[in-house]
Design a protein around this motif. Sequence first.
Motif, PDB file in Angstrom:
ATOM      1  N   LEU A   3      -2.612   1.407   4.251  1.00 36.41           N
ATOM      2  CA  LEU A   3      -3.211   0.296   4.978  1.00 36.41           C
ATOM      3  C   LEU A   3      -2.413   0.008   6.240  1.00 36.41           C
ATOM      4  O   LEU A   3      -1.196   0.135   6.265  1.00 36.41           O
ATOM      5  N   SER A   4      -3.107  -0.405   7.274  1.00 35.39           N
ATOM      6  CA  SER A   4      -2.419  -0.781   8.504  1.00 35.39           C
ATOM      7  C   SER A   4      -1.687  -2.103   8.276  1.00 35.39           C
ATOM      8  O   SER A   4      -1.936  -2.825   7.314  1.00 35.39           O
ATOM      9  N   ALA A   7      -4.105  -5.034   8.218  1.00 39.15           N
ATOM     10  CA  ALA A   7      -4.882  -5.049   6.973  1.00 39.15           C
ATOM     11  C   ALA A   7      -4.027  -5.558   5.819  1.00 39.15           C
ATOM     12  O   ALA A   7      -4.501  -6.333   4.982  1.00 39.15           O
ATOM     13  N   ARG A   8      -2.770  -5.145   5.762  1.00 42.56           N
ATOM     14  CA  ARG A   8      -1.875  -5.630   4.708  1.00 42.56           C
ATOM     15  C   ARG A   8      -1.626  -7.128   4.846  1.00 42.56           C
ATOM     16  O   ARG A   8      -1.557  -7.848   3.856  1.00 42.56           O
ATOM     17  N   LEU A  11      -4.800  -8.868   3.638  1.00 43.59           N
ATOM     18  CA  LEU A  11      -4.912  -8.736   2.193  1.00 43.59           C
ATOM     19  C   LEU A  11      -3.889  -9.625   1.488  1.00 43.59           C
ATOM     20  O   LEU A  11      -4.202 -10.261   0.481  1.00 43.59           O
ATOM     21  N   VAL A  60       1.600  -4.317  -0.995  1.00 43.47           N
ATOM     22  CA  VAL A  60       0.853  -5.145  -0.043  1.00 43.47           C
ATOM     23  C   VAL A  60       1.801  -6.091   0.689  1.00 43.47           C
ATOM     24  O   VAL A  60       1.698  -6.289   1.896  1.00 43.47           O
TER      25      VAL A  60
END
Length: 79
Positions: A3-4, A7-8, A11, A60
């Motif tokens: 994940l970029s 995005a992390r 999330l 994450v």
Amino acid sequence: MALSYKARRRLALLVLVLGLPGYIVLAVSLVNLFERPSIWVEFGIYVGLGVLWAFPLKAVFKGIGQADPDAPPHDDHTD
């Protein structure tokens, strides 16, 4: 695929705002299934569940507090 950073971050925010309160409700509901366990058993269940949620989500949250590694360098030097 990894994940970029953005995005992390999104999330992680989603997990903290929606997922964690839902998990807390689930943990309290689980303890309520028992016939009023002793305080130490109840404490152990809450501590165990409190630590357990973080292990699958470690990837994450890793590095979220750091600066974006994909961002262009920022020049702080001003004259």
